[in-house]
Design an enzyme around this catalytic site. Structure first.
Site, short mmCIF file in Angstrom:
data_model
loop_
_atom_site.label_atom_id
_atom_site.label_comp_id
_atom_site.label_asym_id
_atom_site.label_seq_id
_atom_site.Cartn_x
_atom_site.Cartn_y
_atom_site.Cartn_z
N CYS A 76 0.83 -1.21 0.00
CA CYS A 76 0.00 0.00 0.00
C CYS A 76 0.86 1.26 0.00
O CYS A 76 1.90 1.30 0.65
CB CYS A 76 -0.87 0.03 1.25
SG CYS A 76 -2.49 -0.71 0.99
N ASP A 130 -12.13 -8.29 20.84
CA ASP A 130 -11.26 -8.29 22.02
C ASP A 130 -12.05 -7.96 23.29
O ASP A 130 -11.87 -8.61 24.32
CB ASP A 130 -10.14 -7.25 21.82
CG ASP A 130 -9.15 -7.21 22.96
OD1 ASP A 130 -8.78 -8.28 23.47
OD2 ASP A 130 -8.73 -6.10 23.35
#
Lengths: 166, 166, 166, 166, 166, 166
Positions: A76, A130
């Site tokens: 990227c 999470d």
């Protein structure tokens, strides 16, 4: 020879050369779905009602991840993002429920921001995972995908709005 | 009060205090599935046969992302990973095909490495997405989930090996 | 609705969309004051006379922190800084003494560099703190603030040059 | 006064102010040589023949390092790289052999990309070192240098193509 | 010779060698005060009442900054933090008002976490500054300091709880 | 099968599993030589005499790079460094001159710190290059190599102290 823009004729990975491309406004919208049990979803929603930080933490994580995209995805290009916003809301179909994360990114640059939006949605989804994993180890993140892409030489593109996974 | 380990009694996000936990060997295995058209999958496999960098790039991206997990997921603890390995292979069911990414992490620490393994699998999947997006804008990443978790107070855990999404 | 540029109508944090703003030269000057005992200040100055690295380390830390600003402050835009300089010098008033850190940043961009300059001054001050903390645990950093801001739609701005904290 | 562009009149390190410079296309090519024993070089080449990841890992590491250059070299400007490519190949002279790493970077910016190319070549060389160090502790990295520089006010520059170290 | 633990006999900066120190539990509490006009403070509090993200964003920024401390402060050791929590609340004295940020960090390590706590408090304060700067350019961050330090060879330490700046 | 510790039986890159290794004190010393013209070396030395920041900037860059090693070298383990120090001094042989950079790292961990020391020396050398490149485009970095390695299962190791490149 091959059709992969990120591989040269020898099959070696390289960044695509965008130096000849015009600087235009580019935008992308991506999503990710965190599949939760009805019970965990209920607990999150009740937390949000009492101002818990679940959504805010995931939004911030997603925004910061968009800015780290070129540090994570090897090929990227670094991009000066002019806008990142994250939207999180509960969804429910006849057979599944969970949280839908949508990330929108914008830049004035020589290449698109699809990966930035997808990275933002993925990291926000992982952040929700999470915070909920102590309640449910069986959480699955589904349907990380691009919804819209605007600007650039290849023009605008919109995903078919089918409700996947139902 | 709430059941979220990462929210305090006021609903505010914080890191879980693991200072009283024992240092033990902990391991996690996670996966992510990049759903591709049969044509794109065929092109990737033919690239791999001629030693193209697609799998290698995704593996390296996943390994490096595991090491950045606590920098991406706000409430994750920094952990000294003792091992990270990534495995990528094509899969095909009656209705779908694509690449299956599996990430395994290990540490000697006071908390588990589930998020490290999930982050590694997600970023490797996003890296494959990035390298294939010029061929197909409709790629979807499905089934990002934990497969195994070993060690720690809560003991071992294994996902049901259902083939999701078929 | 609210007056916070970084919160949307629902109160959710997002990056301000700067994509419609003009690219102009923008500059900011910020400061931070590390309050030290006269004895510690004397030791630092004598170190500097013999070419010790205290000031240099703090300057480098400040310059590098300016470049990390958008990685630290969640809603800051990544900016291509064209200049960062740090200046550290002792100051003394009738009742206090210490080190004055000033950071100047410049960019050609769509948004200002106030946060870059403030982050640079803060991290340089924290670096001085770190190097002196074995000598004095009671060090306090005061008066982290913007002194000047130039360029951009809202024009130039200058702080009142009062000697704060005296 | 001094001749160092990165030191002010007092000898203090600062970033060079590039805000008045034109945005032009700039390119740099740098190299680094990993000197290996003939035996280790033979093993690497046989690994590559069977599609081992040595070259691919080093190429990815170099590309990612180019993007981190301004985070590593204190006085480097952050730059929106438009292209990075790495090339690794074996070399052999009458007295030495090893791997030659070449890194090419390009940007449209206000300053050059020499340091990005040199950092990419160095980190790719260190990555090769890391993967071979169990086979040979005496590996040496030689001849990290700039080969070409194009664009910018000072114009194009090319190194003398002497085979150094022979 | 000098008294600075981070300078060697030649005055050169280096990391303190902690390899001979015992691994013990260490904790630190630090604070930073964001001085605001009564009007801006009122607006923040009304935002918080309607669940705005101001406090949450600053808390997350502070937690993530604690984990980046050794990346920001040149001579800090990397530490496996076992706990970070941030607390933000309004304060008002006869002459001033604003937001008080407190950051608590804990580790099992060979060196203390004072810098981690101070960095967390500073970055959370800067994040509040960033979100409020469109409302008030004259915001000042005061009194960034250590309040408590526990564990390690030098034992526990507590700041005098004077209300500074009043 | 192959002899590369970082490649599995299929030739795929992975981190070496160090979870079964003992935690012992490990140390490494590495060097890098920045070859300069006599004129540039003279200018640097005269800068240092008047307290210029050249050496200090390079030392700080090297120390910070040691802490980023596992973020740069894909298969390196994250390590809690207990000590990093950098030493820079001019050298002169009958035919060459320049600056000699030496970096020493220490940890208590399950794997060695060779790559940390080599990364620190390389980045310090690149930082010197950056500060001198306006004076001389033909600078070359030579002889980046390990000098000593202590601790760990394979025991102590010392390079032959030949003066390379003369």
């Amino acid at each position: 020879m091959n059709d992969f823009s990120h591989l040269n004729a020898k099959g070696e990975a390289h960044m695509v050369d965008v130096s000849a491309k015009a600087i235009t406004t580019r935008e992308a919208l991506a999503e990710s779905r965190v599949m939760l049990s009805a019970e965990v979803l209920r607990q999150i929603q009740s937390e949000q009602l009492s101002k818990g930080d679940v959504y805010a933490t995931a939004r911030i994580a997603g925004i910061m991840a968009a800015k780290k995209c070129s540090d994570l995805i090897p090929l990227c290009h670094p991009l000066p993002l002019s806008n990142v916003s994250l939207d999180i809301e509960p969804f429910e179909t006849s057979v599944r429920c969970g949280l839908l994360v949508r990330a929108r990114c914008r830049t004035s640059g020589q290449t698109g921001v699809e990966m930035e939006a997808l990275t933002a949605a993925s990291v926000a989804a992982l952040t929700i995972y999470d915070m909920c994993k102590a309640l449910d180890k069986g959480i699955v993140i589904e349907s990380t995908r691009l919804l819209e892409k605007r600007g650039g030489k290849s023009g605008d593109w919109f995903a078919n709005e089918v409700e996947s996974n139902d």
